[in-house]
Design a protein around this motif. Structure first.
Motif, PDB file in Angstrom:
ATOM      1  N   ASN A   1       1.105  -0.905   0.193  1.00 23.98           N
ATOM      2  CA  ASN A   1       0.573   0.445  -0.322  1.00 23.98           C
ATOM      3  C   ASN A   1       0.752   1.174   0.025  1.00 23.98           C
ATOM      4  OD1 ASN A   1      -2.562   1.040  -0.340  1.00 23.98           O
ATOM      5  ND2 ASN A   1      -2.356   1.933   1.726  1.00 23.98           N
TER       6      ASN A   1
ATOM      7  N   CYS B   1      -4.637   4.795  -4.349  1.00 27.28           N
ATOM      8  CA  CYS B   1      -4.980   4.233  -3.116  1.00 27.28           C
ATOM      9  C   CYS B   1      -5.756   3.626  -3.574  1.00 27.28           C
ATOM     10  CB  CYS B   1      -5.449   5.489  -2.388  1.00 27.28           C
ATOM     11  SG  CYS B   1      -6.365   6.533  -2.612  1.00 27.28           S
ATOM     12  N   VAL B   2      -5.918   2.339  -2.627  1.00 26.44           N
ATOM     13  CA  VAL B   2      -6.994   1.314  -2.905  1.00 26.44           C
ATOM     14  C   VAL B   2      -8.504   1.552  -2.834  1.00 26.44           C
ATOM     15  CG1 VAL B   2      -7.742  -0.837  -2.166  1.00 26.44           C
ATOM     16  CG2 VAL B   2      -5.377  -1.013  -2.597  1.00 26.44           C
TER      17      VAL B   2
ATOM     18  N   LEU C   1      -5.544  -1.033   5.065  1.00 31.46           N
ATOM     19  CA  LEU C   1      -5.250  -0.760   3.430  1.00 31.46           C
ATOM     20  C   LEU C   1      -5.954   1.698   3.761  1.00 31.46           C
ATOM     21  CD1 LEU C   1      -6.643  -2.920   1.114  1.00 31.46           C
ATOM     22  CD2 LEU C   1      -4.419  -2.041   1.358  1.00 31.46           C
TER      23      LEU C   1
END
Length: 158
Positions: free
Chosen positions: A81, A90-91, A120
């Motif tokens: 991450n 970013c997720v 995350l």
């Protein structure tokens, strides 16, 4: 928005702890691997790297590197991450499917989701973890190991 997919599989090994999405699952065997062999997190990391066109987990965390021997895959997920963030991504959300005949995983799914969301830094409603069987077919059906698929969507950081 970008989307990546990941897949991983590990064979069962007696004398190892079974860890899935950072949760220790009581079972007679664990998964064989250089790290903690956390199959669903490895698939997720590959999906994240794939979405960013950054290669795969083995490029970033090679099993030939002693630094990763026995390492928690939750830590690898954090490191992955961080690498995404260095590329200004970013997720957005992720979806994991764990394919295992045994053990039954339903009691552990909520904790798995919480672990991933926490690492995350995303809300729980953006993390999906599911488990299924192959109705006795293939290596997972013969209880020789576990396979996992993951999809991750990422976006540029505002």
């Amino acid at each position: 928005m970008r989307i990546g997919i990941g897949f991983d599989a590990h064979r069962f090994e007696k004398g190892r702890e079974l860890v899935l999405c950072g949760v220790a699952i009581p079972y007679e065997m664990g998964l064989l691997g250089h790290s903690d062999a956390d199959c669903p997190l490895h698939a997720l990391i590959d999906a994240m790297f794939g979405a960013a066109a950054m290669g795969d987990i083995g490029m970033h965390f090679p099993d030939s590197d002693a630094a990763y021997k026995g390492i928690s895959s939750l830590l690898l997920l954090k490191m992955a991450n961080d690498k995404l963030k260095e590329k200004d991504f970013c997720v957005n959300n992720c979806d994991i499917t764990i394919i295992a005949q045994k053990p039954k995983l339903a009691p552990y799914i909520d904790k798995m989701r919480k672990n991933i969301a926490e690492v995350l830094g995303i809300s729980l409603d953006r993390v999906s973890v599911k488990a299924t069987t192959t109705e006795g077919l293939g290596f997972t059906g013969r209880q020789e190991g576990i396979a996992c698929m993951a999809v991750a969507s990422i976006r540029e950081i505002d």
